[in-house]
Design an enzyme around this catalytic site. Structure first.
Site, PDB file in Angstrom:
ATOM      1  CD  GLU A   1      64.661  42.060  95.402  1.00 15.72           C
ATOM      2  OE1 GLU A   1      64.821  41.268  96.335  1.00 15.72           O
ATOM      3  OE2 GLU A   1      64.521  41.704  94.220  1.00 15.72           O
TER       4      GLU A   1
ATOM      5  CB  CYS B   1      90.412  42.361  68.612  1.00 11.36           C
ATOM      6  SG  CYS B   1      91.885  43.154  68.066  1.00 11.36           S
ATOM      7  CD  GLU B   2      83.600  40.383  69.750  1.00 13.79           C
ATOM      8  OE1 GLU B   2      84.591  39.861  70.292  1.00 13.79           O
ATOM      9  OE2 GLU B   2      82.437  40.098  70.035  1.00 13.79           O
TER      10      GLU B   2
HETATM   11  N1  LLP Z   1      65.754  41.807  91.882  1.00 11.19           N
HETATM   12  C1  LLP Z   1      66.081  40.673  91.247  1.00 11.19           C
HETATM   13  C2  LLP Z   1      65.720  39.395  91.849  1.00 11.19           C
HETATM   14  C3  LLP Z   1      66.733  40.719  90.008  1.00 11.19           C
HETATM   15  O1  LLP Z   1      67.029  39.585  89.385  1.00 11.19           O
HETATM   16  C4  LLP Z   1      67.079  41.974  89.455  1.00 11.19           C
HETATM   17  C5  LLP Z   1      67.800  42.066  88.185  1.00 11.19           C
HETATM   18  C6  LLP Z   1      66.758  43.131  90.172  1.00 11.19           C
HETATM   19  C7  LLP Z   1      66.076  43.019  91.377  1.00 11.19           C
HETATM   20  C8  LLP Z   1      67.093  44.516  89.685  1.00 11.19           C
HETATM   21  O2  LLP Z   1      66.510  44.827  88.473  1.00 11.19           O
HETATM   22  P1  LLP Z   1      66.620  46.325  87.909  1.00 11.19           P
HETATM   23  O3  LLP Z   1      65.869  47.235  88.845  1.00 11.19           O
HETATM   24  O4  LLP Z   1      68.069  46.676  87.893  1.00 11.19           O
HETATM   25  O5  LLP Z   1      66.060  46.238  86.562  1.00 11.19           O
HETATM   26  N2  LLP Z   1      72.236  42.818  82.882  1.00 11.19           N
HETATM   27  C9  LLP Z   1      70.931  43.256  82.453  1.00 11.19           C
HETATM   28  C10 LLP Z   1      69.946  43.316  83.597  1.00 11.19           C
HETATM   29  C11 LLP Z   1      69.828  42.022  84.360  1.00 11.19           C
HETATM   30  C12 LLP Z   1      68.875  42.147  85.497  1.00 11.19           C
HETATM   31  C13 LLP Z   1      69.009  40.987  86.384  1.00 11.19           C
HETATM   32  N3  LLP Z   1      68.193  41.054  87.548  1.00 11.19           N
HETATM   33  C14 LLP Z   1      71.067  44.614  81.765  1.00 11.19           C
HETATM   34  O6  LLP Z   1      72.183  45.119  81.651  1.00 11.19           O
HETATM   35  O7  LLP Z   1      70.086  45.175  81.304  1.00 11.19           O
END
Ligand code: LLP
Length: 442
Positions: free
Chosen positions: A290, A361-362
């Protein structure tokens, strides 16, 4: 300066993305503008898919669309033969609106509501990734009432946690997600699911973290899950046909980041799984992954226009742009680092050290603490690279800033795929106070 994907500098000294002049884009669509290099997205998708194919393994590469969800990116994901990971009714609805093949949609989340689960059944999606015991009860109730089958995976926390270059193995996992692999919860979930008339248990899922730059943690996770699968075979004659190892593959935000090619992660997974299945004489499961960030992260660039500048003598120079933490919360939220360039003067030396500040504003609203630009003047177009993942998807209307527009560029063509919010959009859900008739107040 590091350019990504199809980015080049044209003879006007302008940044180009997907063969399109970034300054023309800024003039046509305004700023802040999120620009996606769609060829790069396709290249990454192909790289993940091809490596599984070369290893002779059946696989599904599901785009973790929390990184960036929109109808158009789901359409490209479908064109590339990806599956789709959604985590809410809203993301599922976006997939439905995009006409995404339902059988390739996987539904995640640690608190899926009854309504969301009903929606998943209505749409006959490919798989629900079950996270907890309450969800098992809900899914069974819906399946039994409807007398409809549903494929499920059990999400587990394998006791392997990875962050960038480090990983830790823990006994008991303190996480809000999934069933603990070691304390008996995963076995209990298995017993509740494996011989239900309407539940088709396909196998197990784990996701060990994000922005990971090494393969060891994936290997350990795969081993831990395979070990459990083997005990279920030995004790219950049950064979898992799917092993989902999640996402988390790291990308290059700055020169400190040293990502591996998609093929390296995939090859490691294939090697571990093939070795274990061989030694335990276990049928090779289909591998699902994923990737989110690694598909869209460096394909995305944000264009801003510079406005006011403030010199704090002997300290720093602030260059303010027309967006900020409302369109990219990651620097403020995680201390995330990015790089930038003066998109209208790419051919000039980038040796002016400035802080790129947002307009919210931060005080903490800074996009880049230490950016190197070509002597910035008001009206420059600044490109902040690698903003394609978790930028727009975590954007807000803080300070009632309208969300940016999004443009896809490929082969010299550009297309608006998400329109810029207007002030009317910003107030569209507001309901003014009911006007009380004057005589009633007397
Ligand atoms: N699969 C599951 C079950 C997940 O929880 C996530 C990400 C992914 C796949 C994808 O992960 P990736 O390949 O994008 O690293 N907002 C944070 C990242 C949160 C990730 C949450 N889950 C940021 O901006 O770094």
């Amino acid at each position: 300066m590091h350019l990504y994907g199809t980015q080049t500098v044209n003879d006007k000294g302008h940044l180009t993305i997907g063969g399109v002049d970034a300054i023309d884009l800024a003039h046509t669509y305004g700023t802040p503008l999120n620009v996606y290099d769609i060829a790069l997205f396709r290249e990454r998708a192909k790289a993940f898919k091809e490596t599984f194919k070369n290893a002779g393994m059946r696989a599904q590469v599901a785009y973790a669309s929390k990184a960036f969800s929109s109808i158009a990116i789901y359409e490209v994901a479908e064109q590339e033969g990806l599956s789709l990971d959604v985590v809410s009714g809203g993301e599922l609805h976006t997939a439905v609106a995009a006409g995404f093949p339902r059988e390739r949609i996987h539904f995640h989340g640690n608190n899926k509501s009854f309504t969301e689960l009903q929606y998943a059944f209505d749409e006959k999606i490919g798989c629900i990734v079950i996270d907890n015991f309450s969800e098992i009860a809900l899914v069974k109730e819906i399946a039994e009432t409807r007398k409809e089958k549903m494929n499920v995976l059990i999400r587990v926390t394998p006791g392997v946690e990875a962050h960038t270059h480090d990983y830790i193995t823990t006994g008991q996992e303190d996480s809000k997600f999934g069933f603990d692999l070691k304390n008996g919860q995963t076995d209990e979930a298995f017993l509740q699911l494996h011989d239900h008339p309407y539940i088709e248990l396909l196998g197990m899922h784990c996701h060990i973290g994000s922005q990971i730059f090494e393969t060891d943690a994936f290997r350990l996770a795969a081993e831990a899950l395979m070990e459990k699968m083997i005990t279920w075979r030995d004790n219950h004659a049950f064979i898992c046909t799917v092993l989902n190892l999640g996402g988390g593959f790291g990308i290059r935000y700055t020169e400190e980041d040293t990502p591996l090619a998609p093929a390296v992660y995939v090859e490691e997974m294939a090697t571990v799984v093939l070795a274990l299945t061989r030694s335990y004489n276990y049928p090779v499961p289909e591998i699902w992954i994923e990737p989110g960030r690694s598909l869209v992260g460096d394909a995305g660039t944000t264009l801003y226009t510079t406005g006011s500048a403030k010199v704090v003598p002997g300290v720093r120079t602030y260059i303010a742009v027309d967006g900020g933490m409302a369109d990219n919360i990651r620097p403020a939220l995680y201390g995330a680092h990015y790089t930038a360039a003066s998109a209208n003067r790419m051919d000039e030396p980038h040796d002016d050290k400035v802080t790129i500040a947002g307009k919210c504003c931060e005080s903490g609203d800074k996009i880049i603490e230490e950016a190197y630009l070509a002597a910035p003047t008001e009206g420059d177009v600044i490109a902040v690279f690698c903003t394609g993942a978790y930028g727009y998807s975590m954007a807000s209307n803080y300070n009632r800033l309208p969300k940016p527009a999004i443009v896809f560029c490929e082969n010299g063509e550009h297309q608006l795929v998400v329109r810029r919010e207007t002030y009317e959009d910003v107030i569209r859900l507001d309901i003014p106070l009911q006007k009380v008739k004057q005589e009633e107040t007397i």
